[in-house]
Design an enzyme around this catalytic site. Structure first.
Site, PDB file in Angstrom:
ATOM      1  CD  GLN A  20      -2.823  -1.160   2.406  1.00  0.00           C
ATOM      2  OE1 GLN A  20      -2.436  -1.795   3.377  1.00  0.00           O
ATOM      3  NE2 GLN A  20      -3.961  -0.491   2.417  1.00  0.00           N
ATOM      4  CG  ASN A 165      -2.821  -7.607   8.390  1.00  0.00           C
ATOM      5  OD1 ASN A 165      -3.019  -7.022   9.460  1.00  0.00           O
ATOM      6  ND2 ASN A 165      -3.573  -7.392   7.319  1.00  0.00           N
ATOM      7  CD  GLU A 166      -7.258  -7.153   8.435  1.00  0.00           C
ATOM      8  OE1 GLU A 166      -7.716  -6.325   9.231  1.00  0.00           O
ATOM      9  OE2 GLU A 166      -7.350  -7.024   7.192  1.00  0.00           O
ATOM     10  CD  GLU A 361      -4.889  -3.141   9.825  1.00  0.00           C
ATOM     11  OE1 GLU A 361      -6.021  -2.833   9.378  1.00  0.00           O
ATOM     12  OE2 GLU A 361      -4.111  -3.890   9.237  1.00  0.00           O
ATOM     13  CD1 TRP A 402      -5.668   1.748   7.757  1.00  0.00           C
ATOM     14  CD2 TRP A 402      -3.902   0.466   8.273  1.00  0.00           C
ATOM     15  NE1 TRP A 402      -5.126   1.330   6.577  1.00  0.00           N
ATOM     16  CE2 TRP A 402      -4.036   0.533   6.868  1.00  0.00           C
ATOM     17  CE3 TRP A 402      -2.859  -0.268   8.823  1.00  0.00           C
ATOM     18  CZ2 TRP A 402      -3.160  -0.128   6.006  1.00  0.00           C
ATOM     19  CZ3 TRP A 402      -1.995  -0.935   7.963  1.00  0.00           C
ATOM     20  CH2 TRP A 402      -2.150  -0.857   6.580  1.00  0.00           C
ATOM     21  CD  GLU A 409      -7.878   0.476   2.441  1.00  0.00           C
ATOM     22  OE1 GLU A 409      -8.333  -0.629   2.761  1.00  0.00           O
ATOM     23  OE2 GLU A 409      -6.873   0.995   2.977  1.00  0.00           O
ATOM     24  CD1 TRP A 410      -6.361  -3.057   1.219  1.00  0.00           C
ATOM     25  CD2 TRP A 410      -4.776  -4.097   0.022  1.00  0.00           C
ATOM     26  NE1 TRP A 410      -5.339  -3.403   2.070  1.00  0.00           N
ATOM     27  CE2 TRP A 410      -4.362  -4.039   1.376  1.00  0.00           C
ATOM     28  CE3 TRP A 410      -3.946  -4.713  -0.922  1.00  0.00           C
ATOM     29  CZ2 TRP A 410      -3.144  -4.573   1.800  1.00  0.00           C
ATOM     30  CZ3 TRP A 410      -2.736  -5.242  -0.487  1.00  0.00           C
ATOM     31  CH2 TRP A 410      -2.350  -5.167   0.858  1.00  0.00           C
TER      32      TRP A 410
END
Length: 462
Positions: A20, A165-166, A361, A402, A409-410
């Site tokens: 990102q 992450n996630e 986050e 965050w 943002e993706w």
């Protein structure tokens, strides 16, 4: 609202990720990632933002570290790009890539900022993705090798580590729904991707410790799941969604079991043996929180639901819009009490098996580039909710907002701005927002009150 006082030693930080922010996708020997390939497909980045450039962090990291120092931040959560370090996913190590992170860590340390790297923030090396990615068990072993390589270089200066992450979002958005890289639409056949990420996490914890690293955690997305109605179908849908998004990942890590024997039976490989690796004890547990989800019985039509992405019809649950709350630029409801709710739920569910927690986050996307009073109100309310969870007995040790700067943002590109610092995507100029100044003053005030209390305690009694 005034933010309550947090205890001495509480860690104040900000976050970012490699894909990102870094850009420089073909600089100094970096290989392509699955996200690089996905973003290059026409229409995948909705506003056409150039992800190969991102925010230019690779070239301008010293500028961003200076912004962190200006905040008075204790720590910076960034991610290390796997294909920048091991371009093929396995095999040859890219010395220039490791050198970049070596310089970044040195720069952070020089400013008294704790480096807190995440080893996997969704950027799988493209050769591994093309060979099956997280559907292939071998990817977990290649990740552990990469973790050991990074730790051998950086463990002498990095006192805090994050493995992955996630994994829920990678599984759901990347492999089940096809909205994120690698763009697969496997629905429940995506479950092996969940298991292999968990296995990778456990193997990486062991590899990090073998290389001399400690203080290891991972960052998991968590949010309350609210039931949309009173019917048995509503309750079933909400419970299933809760299991898939919260407990499918936390239970194996913290208890060594899947939350449901039926789900365990769908996982590949020697699951019982794998769970022993997956549940390797952590030093701390990371929680990413944004908003609750309202879930009930399925509806026949497709629904806008998970992070704004369309859920297909035919799933055994349906997502409803949460009414009565302010919305962020993403359309996510602002529900600070949800943070208290999920943290106390984790505390009740796991008890002593839940290690100390860090909020890895929390933040909001808003369109305003500079006048961001709404972001300040968001942060104030969520920190107040965090303090309430701590008062209820949850051992929380730190908070990473965050994000430090606006970022790609993706699939939303530059349209959703989470940063404390505004990025002009034409010039890459950094401009601190009002929320940057607010967070700086909050950190200063928190530390000043602690110092004042320590001085008062140290005064001899009359």
């Amino acid at each position: 609202m005034p933010v309550p006082q947090f205890p001495p030693g509480f860690l104040w930080g900000a976050s970012a990720s490699a894909f990102q922010t870094e850009g420089a996708v073909d600089t100094d020997g970096k290989g392509p990632s699955g996200w690089d390939a996905f973003a290059a497909r026409p229409g995948r980045i909705k506003d056409g933002t150039d992800t190969t450039r991102a925010t230019g962090f690779h070239a301008r990291y010293r500028e961003d570290v200076a912004l962190l120092a200006g905040l008075g931040a204790d720590a910076f959560r960034f991610s290390i790009s796997w294909p920048r370090v091991v371009p093929g996913g396995s095999g040859a190590v890219n010395a220039d890539g490791l050198d970049f992170y070596d310089r970044l860590v040195d720069e952070l340390c020089a400013h008294g900022i704790t480096p807190a790297p995440t080893l996997y923030h969704w950027d799988t090396p493209l050769p591994l993705e093309e060979a099956g990615g997280w559907l292939d068990r071998d990817t977990a072993y290649r990740f552990a090798e990469y973790a050991g390589i990074v730790a051998e270089r950086l463990a002498d200066r990095v006192p805090m580590w994050i493995t992955i992450n996630e994994p829920a979002e990678v599984t759901l958005l990347g492999y089940a729904l096809g909205e994120h890289a690698p763009g697969r639409t496997l629905l429940f056949d995506a479950l092996p991707a969940a298991h292999h990420q968990l296995l990778a996490h456990g193997l990486a914890v062991r590899a990090l410790r073998a290389a001399g690293a400690d203080n290891i955690g991972a960052a998991f997305s968590h949010a309350p799941v609210w039931t949309a109605g009173d019917s048995d179908e509503d309750r079933f849908g909400a419970e299933l969604y809760d299991t898939l998004t919260n407990w499918l990942f936390a239970d194996p890590v913290l208890t060594g079991r899947y939350p449901d024997d039926g789900l365990a039976a769908l996982m590949p490989g020697p699951v019982t043996d794998d769970l022993k690796v997956i549940s390797t004890p952590l030093d701390w547990y990371g929680v990413n929180y944004y908003n609750p989800t309202l879930v009930g019985a399925p509806r026949p039509e497709a629904l806008e639901s998970y992070s704004g992405f369309t859920m297909p019809a035919g799933l055994p649950f349906g997502i409803r819009e949460i009414e009565g709350y302010e919305k962020t630029g993403f359309g996510w409801p602002v529900v600070p009490e949800g943070l208290t709710e999920i943290l106390t739920l984790l505390h009740r569910r796991y008890g002593d098996r839940l290690p100390p927690v860090h909020i890895t986050e929390n933040g909001c996307a808003l369109a305003e580039p500079h006048a961001d009073d709404r972001r300040i109100a968001y942060l104030e309310s969520h920190l107040t909710a965090l303090r309430a969870a701590m008062d209820a007995g949850v051992d929380v040790r730190g908070y990473f907002t965050w994000s430090l700067t606006d970022n790609v943002e993706w699939t939303e590109g530059a349209s959703q701005r989470f940063g404390l610092v505004h990025i002009d995507y034409e010039t890459l100029t950094r401009t601190p927002k009002a929320s940057y100044g607010w967070y700086r003053e909050l950190i200063r005030a928190q530390k000043s009150q602690i110092r004042a209390g320590e001085r008062a305690y140290a005064q001899p009694s009359e």
